[in-house]
Scaffold this motif. Structure first.
Motif, PDB file in Angstrom:
ATOM      1  N   THR A   1       2.264  41.663   8.741  1.00  0.00           N
ATOM      2  CA  THR A   1       3.327  41.991   9.695  1.00  0.00           C
ATOM      3  C   THR A   1       3.613  40.882  10.694  1.00  0.00           C
ATOM      4  OG1 THR A   1       1.710  43.049  11.167  1.00  0.00           O
ATOM      5  CG2 THR A   1       2.814  44.451   9.536  1.00  0.00           C
ATOM      6  N   ASP A   2       2.705  39.901  10.817  1.00  0.00           N
ATOM      7  CA  ASP A   2       2.886  38.865  11.843  1.00  0.00           C
ATOM      8  C   ASP A   2       3.690  37.668  11.354  1.00  0.00           C
ATOM      9  OD1 ASP A   2       0.911  38.061  10.061  1.00  0.00           O
ATOM     10  OD2 ASP A   2      -0.220  36.946  11.564  1.00  0.00           O
ATOM     11  N   PHE A   3       4.099  37.658  10.102  1.00  0.00           N
ATOM     12  CA  PHE A   3       4.806  36.534   9.493  1.00  0.00           C
ATOM     13  C   PHE A   3       6.271  36.911   9.314  1.00  0.00           C
ATOM     14  CE2 PHE A   3       5.788  33.731   5.756  1.00  0.00           C
ATOM     15  CZ  PHE A   3       5.440  32.521   6.329  1.00  0.00           C
ATOM     16  N   PRO A   4       7.204  36.180   9.934  1.00  0.00           N
ATOM     17  CA  PRO A   4       8.620  36.558   9.853  1.00  0.00           C
ATOM     18  C   PRO A   4       9.167  36.536   8.423  1.00  0.00           C
ATOM     19  CG  PRO A   4       8.263  35.024  11.663  1.00  0.00           C
ATOM     20  CD  PRO A   4       6.986  35.062  10.875  1.00  0.00           C
ATOM     21  N   VAL A   5       9.923  37.559   8.105  1.00  0.00           N
ATOM     22  CA  VAL A   5      10.615  37.657   6.819  1.00  0.00           C
ATOM     23  C   VAL A   5      12.069  37.996   7.109  1.00  0.00           C
ATOM     24  CG1 VAL A   5      10.757  38.791   4.569  1.00  0.00           C
ATOM     25  CG2 VAL A   5       8.515  38.459   5.663  1.00  0.00           C
ATOM     26  N   GLY A   6      12.973  37.161   6.652  1.00  0.00           N
ATOM     27  CA  GLY A   6      14.401  37.392   6.823  1.00  0.00           C
ATOM     28  C   GLY A   6      15.100  37.452   5.489  1.00  0.00           C
ATOM     29  N   ILE A   7      16.410  37.657   5.528  1.00  0.00           N
ATOM     30  CA  ILE A   7      17.192  37.691   4.299  1.00  0.00           C
ATOM     31  C   ILE A   7      18.583  37.137   4.561  1.00  0.00           C
ATOM     32  CG2 ILE A   7      18.081  40.039   4.678  1.00  0.00           C
ATOM     33  CD1 ILE A   7      17.801  40.412   1.578  1.00  0.00           C
ATOM     34  N   LYS A   8      19.134  36.453   3.581  1.00  0.00           N
ATOM     35  CA  LYS A   8      20.528  36.033   3.593  1.00  0.00           C
ATOM     36  C   LYS A   8      21.277  36.993   2.687  1.00  0.00           C
ATOM     37  CE  LYS A   8      23.359  31.900   3.426  1.00  0.00           C
ATOM     38  NZ  LYS A   8      23.209  30.441   3.592  1.00  0.00           N
ATOM     39  N   LEU A   9      22.307  37.634   3.235  1.00  0.00           N
ATOM     40  CA  LEU A   9      22.979  38.704   2.512  1.00  0.00           C
ATOM     41  C   LEU A   9      24.486  38.536   2.616  1.00  0.00           C
ATOM     42  CD1 LEU A   9      21.986  41.358   1.039  1.00  0.00           C
ATOM     43  CD2 LEU A   9      22.645  42.557   3.130  1.00  0.00           C
ATOM     44  N   ASN A  10      25.189  38.820   1.525  1.00  0.00           N
ATOM     45  CA  ASN A  10      26.647  38.779   1.547  1.00  0.00           C
ATOM     46  C   ASN A  10      27.217  39.942   2.347  1.00  0.00           C
ATOM     47  OD1 ASN A  10      26.852  36.492  -0.003  1.00  0.00           O
ATOM     48  ND2 ASN A  10      27.800  37.488  -1.769  1.00  0.00           N
TER      49      ASN A  10
ATOM     50  N   ALA B   1      13.263  49.099   6.933  1.00  0.00           N
ATOM     51  CA  ALA B   1      12.039  48.608   6.290  1.00  0.00           C
ATOM     52  C   ALA B   1      11.300  47.593   7.161  1.00  0.00           C
ATOM     53  CB  ALA B   1      12.376  47.997   4.929  1.00  0.00           C
ATOM     54  N   GLY B   2      11.994  47.012   8.182  1.00  0.00           N
ATOM     55  CA  GLY B   2      11.309  46.112   9.106  1.00  0.00           C
ATOM     56  C   GLY B   2      11.677  44.650   9.002  1.00  0.00           C
ATOM     57  N   ILE B   3      12.815  44.317   8.396  1.00  0.00           N
ATOM     58  CA  ILE B   3      13.222  42.912   8.270  1.00  0.00           C
ATOM     59  C   ILE B   3      13.371  42.277   9.656  1.00  0.00           C
ATOM     60  CG2 ILE B   3      15.737  43.218   8.312  1.00  0.00           C
ATOM     61  CD1 ILE B   3      14.101  41.230   5.547  1.00  0.00           C
ATOM     62  N   ASP B   4      13.051  40.990   9.781  1.00  0.00           N
ATOM     63  CA  ASP B   4      13.046  40.321  11.084  1.00  0.00           C
ATOM     64  C   ASP B   4      14.367  39.652  11.452  1.00  0.00           C
ATOM     65  OD1 ASP B   4      10.282  40.634  12.112  1.00  0.00           O
ATOM     66  OD2 ASP B   4       9.765  39.655  10.227  1.00  0.00           O
ATOM     67  N   LEU B   5      15.151  39.218  10.473  1.00  0.00           N
ATOM     68  CA  LEU B   5      16.400  38.519  10.748  1.00  0.00           C
ATOM     69  C   LEU B   5      17.300  38.634   9.531  1.00  0.00           C
ATOM     70  CD1 LEU B   5      18.005  36.569  12.690  1.00  0.00           C
ATOM     71  CD2 LEU B   5      16.954  34.676  11.419  1.00  0.00           C
ATOM     72  N   ILE B   6      18.559  38.998   9.748  1.00  0.00           N
ATOM     73  CA  ILE B   6      19.525  39.071   8.654  1.00  0.00           C
ATOM     74  C   ILE B   6      20.607  38.036   8.889  1.00  0.00           C
ATOM     75  CG2 ILE B   6      21.257  40.496   7.501  1.00  0.00           C
ATOM     76  CD1 ILE B   6      19.566  42.940   8.194  1.00  0.00           C
ATOM     77  N   GLU B   7      20.762  37.126   7.926  1.00  0.00           N
ATOM     78  CA  GLU B   7      21.836  36.129   7.977  1.00  0.00           C
ATOM     79  C   GLU B   7      22.999  36.638   7.142  1.00  0.00           C
ATOM     80  OE1 GLU B   7      22.863  31.499   6.727  1.00  0.00           O
ATOM     81  OE2 GLU B   7      20.881  32.329   6.292  1.00  0.00           O
ATOM     82  N   ILE B   8      24.169  36.670   7.733  1.00  0.00           N
ATOM     83  CA  ILE B   8      25.358  37.196   7.061  1.00  0.00           C
ATOM     84  C   ILE B   8      26.190  36.043   6.512  1.00  0.00           C
ATOM     85  CG2 ILE B   8      27.515  38.459   7.367  1.00  0.00           C
ATOM     86  CD1 ILE B   8      26.078  40.041   9.585  1.00  0.00           C
ATOM     87  N   SER B   9      26.484  36.127   5.224  1.00  0.00           N
ATOM     88  CA  SER B   9      27.343  35.139   4.581  1.00  0.00           C
ATOM     89  C   SER B   9      28.270  35.893   3.641  1.00  0.00           C
ATOM     90  CB  SER B   9      26.489  34.086   3.854  1.00  0.00           C
ATOM     91  OG  SER B   9      27.286  33.001   3.430  1.00  0.00           O
TER      92      SER B   9
END
Length: 419
Positions: free
Chosen positions: A222-231, A255-263
């Motif tokens: 849980t201490d390691f950032p996980v993000g996603i790039k999503l359309n 679910a607990g994602i840390d950062l969502i990048e929108i593209s």
């Protein structure tokens, strides 16, 4: 824009992520495919040099480009693959090039699925055996449908690669779920025509990305950032829509994602480079960002940190976007390929002297495909990685010819390494 005091420039504010980790400011380098690996897919010291120069600019977050999780599934020649601990010493140097200067560096983990040129892999898989559009069929073969066992193996590989990144000293990972690659293919009703547990409804099409996230989280903690790039959308008939994107974002946030990048967009409809009519409305031109309106819709119902990439040019527009509360991180990509020191100016409230411009060859069929937005900028990254300065006005036609020769040779060399 020139800020009268540092406090007025919101780009300088730190950002605290849901897991407690922090970014030193609100500027991020979005992923660009460097293809600076060897032809047998090991990282090189050129990546260390490239990221050292970017991190020296004062930027808060650096996303690497297109690191693959399976050597059998490459997107381009020269992709770095992380599937075991063989390259830990170089990976550690790569991570330290950024973290040693105060920047966070996240590895973008990816699987190309069907989006890999002919001849590079022995075969390409996808959720379903859906071919590319006719004018691109000469470059991309029709994939085969992935088996359940292959899907489960890919999920495990995402987790394993993330765990190795953590061990190497990277600050986090980003799942590539956009731009037509495998995760985006699973989300899209155009590409995913399965009727089993991995397709057939929006909920089932989301199962794959959620399984990938949960496996990564299981292996990194849980201490390691996980993000996603999503359309925000695929901008493709029958593809991933804004409504489905919104539902996916809600599921990932829960679910607990840390950062969502929108593209947005895919190789077949490249909205990420501003190549579609949808991205050029008057409001978009004025506010610069291609996907800001969608970010506002997301922010209205979700508090997960948001990063928007695409279109930003000026410090004034970046500050206005942050001030609106619609997003938390400004993503920059092509500007940093022609001006690697741009973040330093922006953090002082000043604009870069360089301007991103359309890259064309003058050959209509090539320009229509949108590939120059990748090929031309990749060459600039290679210049920076070799200790030289980029050439902002280099010929698009020359870059295409050079890239075509290199790609053909690279595909040959890559296949030879597996013989």
């Amino acid at each position: 824009m020139t800020a009268s005091s540092p406090e007025e420039n919101l780009l300088n504010q730190p950002l605290y992520l849901p897991n407690g980790s922090a970014l030193r400011n609100r500027l991020a380098k979005a992923a660009m495919s460097e293809t600076l690996g060897t032809y047998n897919n090991h990282p090189t010291l050129k990546l260390v040099e490239l990221y050292r120069r970017w991190s020296a600019s004062g930027i808060g977050l650096l996303m690497t480009g297109n690191v693959m999780i399976d050597r059998r599934a490459l997107g381009e020649p020269g992709n770095v693959v992380i599937e075991d601990e063989t390259d830990l010493p170089v990976l550690h140097q790569w991570a330290r090039a950024a973290t040693g200067q105060g920047a966070a560096i996240w590895v973008q983990l990816n699987h190309p699925g069907k989006q890999s040129t002919k001849g590079l892999n022995r075969s390409n898989l996808a959720p379903s055996a859906v071919p590319f559009r006719k004018d691109m069929a000469s470059l991309f073969e029709t994939p085969r449908e992935a088996t359940t066992a292959e899907i489960e193996d890919i999920i495990q590989r995402f987790g394993r690669s993330a765990a190795i990144c953590k061990k190497a000293g990277f600050s986090g990972v980003q799942i590539h779920g956009a731009h037509g690659y495998l995760i985006n293919q699973f989300l899209s009703p155009h590409h995913n025509r399965r009727t089993d547990e991995w397709g057939g409804s929006p909920e089932k099409r989301r199962r794959f990305v959620l399984a990938v996230y949960r496996e990564i989280r299981r292996q990194v903690g849980t201490d390691f950032p996980v993000g996603i790039k999503l359309n925000s959308a695929d901008f493709q008939h029958g593809g991933f829509t804004e409504q489905e994107s919104m539902a996916t974002i809600h599921a990932l946030a829960e679910a607990g994602i840390d950062l969502i990048e929108i593209s947005g967009g895919t190789y077949e409809a490249p909205a990420m480079s501003g190549g579609l009519k949808e991205t050029k409305k008057a409001s978009t031109v004025a506010r610069e960002a291609y996907f800001l309106e969608f970010a506002e819709k997301v922010r209205a119902s979700i508090n997960v940190p948001l990063m928007v990439t695409g279109g930003f040019r000026s410090a004034a527009a970046m500050n206005a976007a942050l001030r609106s509360g619609a997003l938390d991180v400004i993503g920059l990509a092509r500007l940093l390929a022609i001006d690697p020191e741009a973040p330093g100016a922006l953090l002082q409230g000043q604009d870069s002297a360089q301007r991103v411009r359309p890259i064309t060859t003058g050959i209509k069929q090539i320009d229509k495909m949108g590939v120059m937005e990748i090929l031309w900028y990749t060459l600039q990254l290679k210049r920076i990685a070799s200790g030289r300065d980029p050439k902002p006005y280099e010929s698009g036609l020359w870059a295409f010819a050079k890239s075509l020769m290199k790609s053909g040779w690279g595909t040959f060399r890559t296949r030879r390494t597996r013989a």
